[in-house]
Design an enzyme around this catalytic site. Structure first.
Site, mmCIF file in Angstrom:
data_model
loop_
_atom_site.group_PDB
_atom_site.id
_atom_site.type_symbol
_atom_site.label_atom_id
_atom_site.label_comp_id
_atom_site.label_asym_id
_atom_site.label_seq_id
_atom_site.Cartn_x
_atom_site.Cartn_y
_atom_site.Cartn_z
ATOM 1 N N ASN A 270 0.203 -3.550 -7.128
ATOM 2 C CA ASN A 270 -0.565 -2.471 -6.507
ATOM 3 C C ASN A 270 -0.484 -1.197 -7.367
ATOM 4 O O ASN A 270 0.065 -1.211 -8.467
ATOM 5 C CB ASN A 270 -0.012 -2.210 -5.101
ATOM 6 C CG ASN A 270 -1.098 -1.758 -4.146
ATOM 7 O OD1 ASN A 270 -1.909 -0.893 -4.478
ATOM 8 N ND2 ASN A 270 -1.137 -2.333 -2.962
ATOM 9 N N THR A 271 -1.017 -0.118 -6.829
ATOM 10 C CA THR A 271 -0.924 1.168 -7.528
ATOM 11 C C THR A 271 0.512 1.696 -7.470
ATOM 12 O O THR A 271 1.301 1.281 -6.626
ATOM 13 C CB THR A 271 -1.872 2.203 -6.893
ATOM 14 O OG1 THR A 271 -1.532 2.323 -5.504
ATOM 15 C CG2 THR A 271 -3.319 1.791 -7.036
ATOM 16 N N THR B 162 -9.776 -0.067 -11.458
ATOM 17 C CA THR B 162 -10.262 1.278 -11.769
ATOM 18 C C THR B 162 -11.382 1.280 -12.801
ATOM 19 O O THR B 162 -12.291 2.115 -12.730
ATOM 20 C CB THR B 162 -9.058 2.120 -12.250
ATOM 21 O OG1 THR B 162 -8.124 2.168 -11.164
ATOM 22 C CG2 THR B 162 -9.459 3.521 -12.637
ATOM 23 N N CYS C 132 0.846 -1.198 0.000
ATOM 24 C CA CYS C 132 0.000 0.000 0.000
ATOM 25 C C CYS C 132 0.881 1.247 0.000
ATOM 26 O O CYS C 132 1.721 1.408 0.883
ATOM 27 C CB CYS C 132 -0.902 0.014 1.238
ATOM 28 S SG CYS C 132 -1.811 1.554 1.379
ATOM 29 N N GLY D 104 -5.324 2.587 -13.231
ATOM 30 C CA GLY D 104 -5.980 2.814 -14.516
ATOM 31 C C GLY D 104 -5.071 2.500 -15.697
ATOM 32 O O GLY D 104 -4.003 1.890 -15.533
HETATM 33 C C1 SIN Z 1 -5.734 2.924 0.168
HETATM 34 O O1 SIN Z 1 -6.621 2.475 0.905
HETATM 35 O O2 SIN Z 1 -5.246 4.045 0.353
HETATM 36 C C2 SIN Z 1 -5.194 2.108 -0.986
HETATM 37 C C3 SIN Z 1 -4.665 0.813 -0.526
HETATM 38 C C4 SIN Z 1 -3.648 0.231 -1.446
HETATM 39 O O3 SIN Z 1 -3.416 0.729 -2.553
HETATM 40 O O4 SIN Z 1 -3.034 -0.765 -1.077
#
Ligand code: SIN
Length: 325
Positions: free
Chosen positions: A209-210, A282, A146, A233
């Site tokens: 993850n992002t 997304t 995260c 995205g």
């Molecule tokens: C979040 O809740 O801020 C995103 C969690 C994540 O990307 O792991």
């Protein structure tokens, strides 16, 4: 999903077998809703048919309930969006009491992963121990990556091999359920991290993850309340596919590919690279039925192309199919 296998005969519509046997169970198709994009399923149950999916991954659960980061928590840009939700969730007790019973009572075909996020290895262990005895889910996705955990003044665990090792091995010792480790897209050596996770007991890897990022307005103010956040995205697609490709050659584990998937071509790119399951994230915000539509789309694509089984497209066994592409 269809169940017939074997070569297609001309002029006859053959159903495609999109079922995947993995982790001691069957996914009726490869499409999962990604963590953080579908709550705990219940929130979307009036809008989409969850039972048409391969499965879903819940919002990450932390030991204590969290209200999350300051608003705004999401912002769009031309390549996708950014979020810094801050792991808002009902916590271990709230999940056990309010969320898992609903999943247990309502989902029969879709497979559920509970995402867990600790601020320390010990919190991961507490979460796994605290949820393991409950019904309503298949396994855990360990959120090691995260980018928005403002409580932790350190890089995500996924970027620190000793942390990956200790969280995986500690979680492994506490549950027989399948464990997915969710890695970070900005890992300079994803193959090495994947090997560490595999050696320490992961059953599969979620990639990824992002991506950490920052959006500023014209005055230079961050567009998210928390400042920086995670990019998701379409912009993530090429990096995600590359990461799957790199990791696939390093480990023997099944991979869940996600990042920028909205349509059939995106999912196929991940599959050809080596992902057995694919996540939609997304894209569900623009169209909550994106995952459901993708499952149908893959089925139709397979029928049109005479592909009898999704598993023939994926990973190491996809060699000859890849050459045809
Ligand atoms: C979040 O809740 O801020 C995103 C969690 C994540 O990307 O792991």
């Amino acid at each position: 999903a269809g169940s017939r296998t074997g070569p297609p005969s001309p002029g006859v519509e053959h159903p495609v077998n999109t079922a995947i046997h993995l982790f001691g169970t069957t996914f009726q198709n490869p499409v999962l809703l990604a963590a953080g994009t579908c709550g705990f399923g219940q929130e979307l149950a009036d809008v989409i048919d969850l039972e048409a999916l391969g499965g879903l991954v819940t919002k990450s659960v932390t030991v204590e309930p969290r209200t999350g980061n300051p608003a705004p928590r999401v912002a769009e840009f031309s390549g996708g969006m950014m979020n810094s939700i801050g792991l808002a969730n009902p916590g271990l007790e709230g999940t056990r009491r309010d969320k898992l019973p609903w999943l247990r009572d309502h989902l029969r075909r879709a497979r559920v992963w509970v995402s867990v996020a600790g601020h320390s290895p010990e919190e991961f262990f507490q979460l796994v121990e605290g949820l393991d005895g409950e019904d309503g889910f298949l396994g855990f996705e360990l959120n090691l990556s995260c980018p928005n955990d403002t409580r932790r003044d350190a890089p995500p665990f996924a970027l620190d091999p000793p942390s990956v090792r200790s969280i995986l091995s500690g979680a492994r010792a506490r549950t027989d359920r399948p464990l997915l480790a969710k890695l970070a897209p900005n890992d300079p050596d994803p193959a090495a991290t994947a090997r560490t996770a595999e050696e320490a007991g992961a059953d599969g890897l979620t990639l990824a993850n992002t991506l950490p990022g920052l959006l500023l307005d014209e005055e230079g103010r961050p567009r998210l309340g928390a400042g920086a956040g995670g990019v998701s995205g379409p912009a993530l697609l090429p990096g995600g596919v590359r990461m799957v490709e790199q990791v696939r050659h390093a480990v023997g584990l099944p991979l869940v590919g996600l990042g920028g998937i909205s349509g059939v071509a995106d999912a196929l790119a991940y599959a050809r690279a080596g992902a057995t399951l694919v996540g939609v994230g997304t894209a569900s915000f623009a169209d909550p039925r994106a995952g459901e539509k993708l499952a149908v789309g893959l089925h139709r694509w397979g029928r049109r192309k005479g592909v009898t089984a999704w598993s023939d497209l994926v990973g190491p066994s996809a060699g000859p199919v890849q050459k045809e592409a």
